[in-house]
Design a protein around this motif. Structure first.
Motif, PDB file in Angstrom:
ATOM      1  N   HIS A   1     -10.551   1.587  -1.422  1.00  0.00           N
ATOM      2  CA  HIS A   1     -11.272   2.281  -2.496  1.00  0.00           C
ATOM      3  C   HIS A   1     -10.493   2.099  -3.799  1.00  0.00           C
ATOM      4  O   HIS A   1      -9.337   2.492  -3.917  1.00  0.00           O
ATOM      5  CB  HIS A   1     -11.403   3.770  -2.173  1.00  0.00           C
ATOM      6  N   LEU A   2     -11.148   1.505  -4.786  1.00  0.00           N
ATOM      7  CA  LEU A   2     -10.509   1.183  -6.062  1.00  0.00           C
ATOM      8  C   LEU A   2     -10.978   2.152  -7.139  1.00  0.00           C
ATOM      9  O   LEU A   2     -12.181   2.384  -7.309  1.00  0.00           O
ATOM     10  CB  LEU A   2     -10.855  -0.248  -6.476  1.00  0.00           C
TER      11      LEU A   2
ATOM     12  N   ILE B   1      -1.871   6.094  -1.117  1.00  0.00           N
ATOM     13  CA  ILE B   1      -2.285   6.055  -2.525  1.00  0.00           C
ATOM     14  C   ILE B   1      -1.350   5.092  -3.230  1.00  0.00           C
ATOM     15  O   ILE B   1      -0.139   5.315  -3.292  1.00  0.00           O
ATOM     16  CB  ILE B   1      -2.219   7.443  -3.186  1.00  0.00           C
ATOM     17  N   THR B   2      -1.910   3.999  -3.729  1.00  0.00           N
ATOM     18  CA  THR B   2      -1.151   3.015  -4.490  1.00  0.00           C
ATOM     19  C   THR B   2      -1.495   3.176  -5.961  1.00  0.00           C
ATOM     20  O   THR B   2      -2.673   3.212  -6.323  1.00  0.00           O
ATOM     21  CB  THR B   2      -1.493   1.589  -4.031  1.00  0.00           C
TER      22      THR B   2
ATOM     23  N   ASP C   1      -7.250   4.293   2.360  1.00  0.00           N
ATOM     24  CA  ASP C   1      -6.311   3.652   1.440  1.00  0.00           C
ATOM     25  C   ASP C   1      -6.968   3.557   0.064  1.00  0.00           C
ATOM     26  O   ASP C   1      -8.067   3.013  -0.077  1.00  0.00           O
ATOM     27  CB  ASP C   1      -5.937   2.257   1.934  1.00  0.00           C
ATOM     28  N   VAL C   2      -6.282   4.064  -0.959  1.00  0.00           N
ATOM     29  CA  VAL C   2      -6.824   4.132  -2.314  1.00  0.00           C
ATOM     30  C   VAL C   2      -5.862   3.426  -3.257  1.00  0.00           C
ATOM     31  O   VAL C   2      -4.636   3.573  -3.143  1.00  0.00           O
ATOM     32  CB  VAL C   2      -7.041   5.596  -2.761  1.00  0.00           C
ATOM     33  N   VAL C   3      -6.409   2.665  -4.191  1.00  0.00           N
ATOM     34  CA  VAL C   3      -5.622   2.003  -5.231  1.00  0.00           C
ATOM     35  C   VAL C   3      -6.072   2.557  -6.581  1.00  0.00           C
ATOM     36  O   VAL C   3      -7.269   2.520  -6.904  1.00  0.00           O
ATOM     37  CB  VAL C   3      -5.790   0.475  -5.191  1.00  0.00           C
TER      38      VAL C   3
ATOM     39  N   LEU D   1       0.847  -1.191   0.000  1.00  0.00           N
ATOM     40  CA  LEU D   1       0.000   0.000   0.000  1.00  0.00           C
ATOM     41  C   LEU D   1       0.886   1.245   0.000  1.00  0.00           C
ATOM     42  O   LEU D   1       1.689   1.444   0.923  1.00  0.00           O
ATOM     43  CB  LEU D   1      -0.911  -0.012   1.228  1.00  0.00           C
ATOM     44  N   GLY D   2       0.749   2.048  -1.012  1.00  0.00           N
ATOM     45  CA  GLY D   2       1.591   3.228  -1.174  1.00  0.00           C
ATOM     46  C   GLY D   2       2.670   3.044  -2.217  1.00  0.00           C
ATOM     47  O   GLY D   2       3.535   3.917  -2.376  1.00  0.00           O
TER      48      GLY D   2
END
Length: 477
Positions: free
Chosen positions: A306-307, A416-417, A364-366, A273-274
């Motif tokens: 969140h994708l 943010i990934t 956390d967002v991808v 993640l990140g």
């Protein structure tokens, strides 16, 4: 007078010579008198030739009459005082042509004409005097200036969208995706300052219909800001002030019994993640199928994340297919290849700002991005208006690196990934330069070679991962 010259002789002479003859005979003429006027004064009977001011005035009057255009004099027969027309009525015809020539006058509605008549009646002005009103006042009424908002007809409606701010301080809620539309809601600069709004905020509220002088509905009340009531919002940190750290949490994509490319990625180098990852495809090889597989895996196995799937300059049918696949597990933001570069940039940048606001709040967002190379081309095309052609490529690379660098893991906040596709060996020198610079910023690279089979048939030996720029995930390897 026997010694007076005849008209034929005088007409053969120049105007200056006629003035000398008139002066010798003692005939006074106006300095600007025409030639025929001077000849008439010289040949006039002696009793009509004045030696003083009368002759000069007469000549001046004759000259003025000759200079003025021919007009038809109109006389008005006196009428009894009871039927006399008011003095102001004589000025009405002079005002009417100006109003008739106004381009906006042809669009006046009957209701507005009645409203103007009502305004004239309320002000105590008689009907004949109403057209004498100043033209500026009529234009002001046509534009809707000076009207109260309480007179706006229409019901308030619920609104929901992403905030896109302008440099002037105001902004618009993009209600139909990240691109502008007629349904966007105007947000005043006062509201932006009051609630400390930022670009990319998700806002819900109530809007009123647009007034006659406005193009968009306007926000009346703000109900939620990023899912929370605005008065209960704590002081938000700024994304650029947060501390980036190495990824510490893994993002597994394959299940325990899974095989293929996703399982190979988990075995060789887990995504954290990140992370900033690159899917590098050479030649005609496409990384889009792998993006689709990763999106399905993240949506199924990590519902708490969140994708967002970001598609830039993609084919419309591929956008439709991706949207249907992620109907419930994520969101798809796209700009198809038939749109201008400015729209590609608007979609990508507003999407990144949206993820920054979420990371500031601890989410956390991808982002699965297809494709970063096409974004660099859009930056190069959009920068030609601001830079010299020699500087456009450098500016495009800088802007692309800034966008890619938005992915990071934040201390005491979210992450943010970003996994983005790039292309090499396309014959375009800019593509190779962008890919080389992006490799320096990435901490994970998945290279797909030319001629490899489909994603479902890939195994660990067909996917090479660059682990040199890895992260603290040693326990997961």
């Amino acid at each position: 007078m026997s010694d007076m010259p005849d008209r034929a002789l005088l007409e053969s002479k120049e105007r200056d010579e006629l003035l000398q003859i008139a002066a010798a005979l003692g005939v006074e003429v106006a300095p600007r008198a025409r030639k025929n006027t001077i000849i008439g004064a010289i040949l006039a009977p002696e009793g009509e030739v004045g030696t003083g001011k009368e002759a000069s005035d007469g000549s001046a009057e004759a000259d003025a009459a000759s200079d003025a255009p021919a007009v038809t004099k109109r006389t008005r027969t006196p009428t009894p005082p009871a039927d006399a027309t008011p003095a102001t009525g004589a000025d009405v015809p002079a005002e009417q042509p100006a109003a008739a020539s106004d381009p906006g006058s042809s669009t006046e509605s009957a209701a507005e004409a009645e409203g103007e008549a009502g305004e004239a009646a309320d002000s105590g002005t008689s009907a004949p005097d109403a057209p004498v009103a100043e033209e500026g006042n009529r234009r002001s009424r046509r534009r809707g200036r000076g009207r109260d908002d309480t007179q706006i007809v229409g019901e308030t409606v619920h609104c929901d969208g992403l905030l896109d701010l302008r440099d002037e301080g105001y902004g618009f809620l993009r209600t139909n995706g990240p691109l502008p539309s007629a349904d966007d809601v105007y947000v005043a600069a006062r509201q932006v300052r009051q609630y400390d709004l930022r670009r990319g905020d998700r806002i819900t509220g109530v809007s009123r219909p647009a007034a006659r002088s406005e193009r968009n509905p306007a926000l009346l009340r703000l109900d939620t800001l990023n899912g929370e009531p605005p008065p209960e919002q704590p002081e938000r940190p700024l994304f650029d002030d947060l501390t980036p750290v190495l990824p510490t949490d893994a993002l597994p994509l394959g299940g325990e019994q899974s095989a293929g490319a996703l399982a190979a990625i988990d075995r060789l180098s887990l995504i954290g993640l990140g992370s900033r990852g690159l899917l590098t495809a050479s030649g005609t090889r496409s990384a889009s199928p792998l993006i689709a597989s990763m999106a399905a895996a993240v949506g199924d196995q990590h519902p708490d994340i969140h994708l967002i799937v970001l598609l830039i300059a993609e084919r419309p049918e591929d956008v439709t297919d991706m949207t249907r696949r992620l109907e419930t597990s994520g969101e798809v933001l796209a700009s198809t290849f038939d749109r201008p570069p400015e729209e590609h940039l608007a979609v990508a940048e507003l999407t990144l700002e949206r993820t920054k606001r979420m990371a500031e709040a601890g989410a956390d967002v991808v982002i699965l991005f297809d494709g970063l190379t096409r974004l660099a081309r859009a930056y190069a095309a959009g920068g030609n208006g601001r830079h010299q052609p020699a500087d456009a490529v450098g500016a495009a690379i800088t802007s692309t690196l800034r966008f890619f660098g938005g992915a990071r893991n934040l201390e005491d906040a979210g992450s943010i990934t970003m996994v983005a596709t790039t292309r090499t060996s396309t014959g375009n020198q800019v593509d190779d330069l962008v890919a080389a610079r992006l490799r320096e910023a990435a901490n994970l690279e998945i290279a797909l070679g030319e001629g490899l089979p489909g994603v479902a048939e890939l195994d660990a030996g067909e996917v090479s991962l660059d682990g040199d720029r890895s992260f603290s995930l040693g326990d997961h390897r």
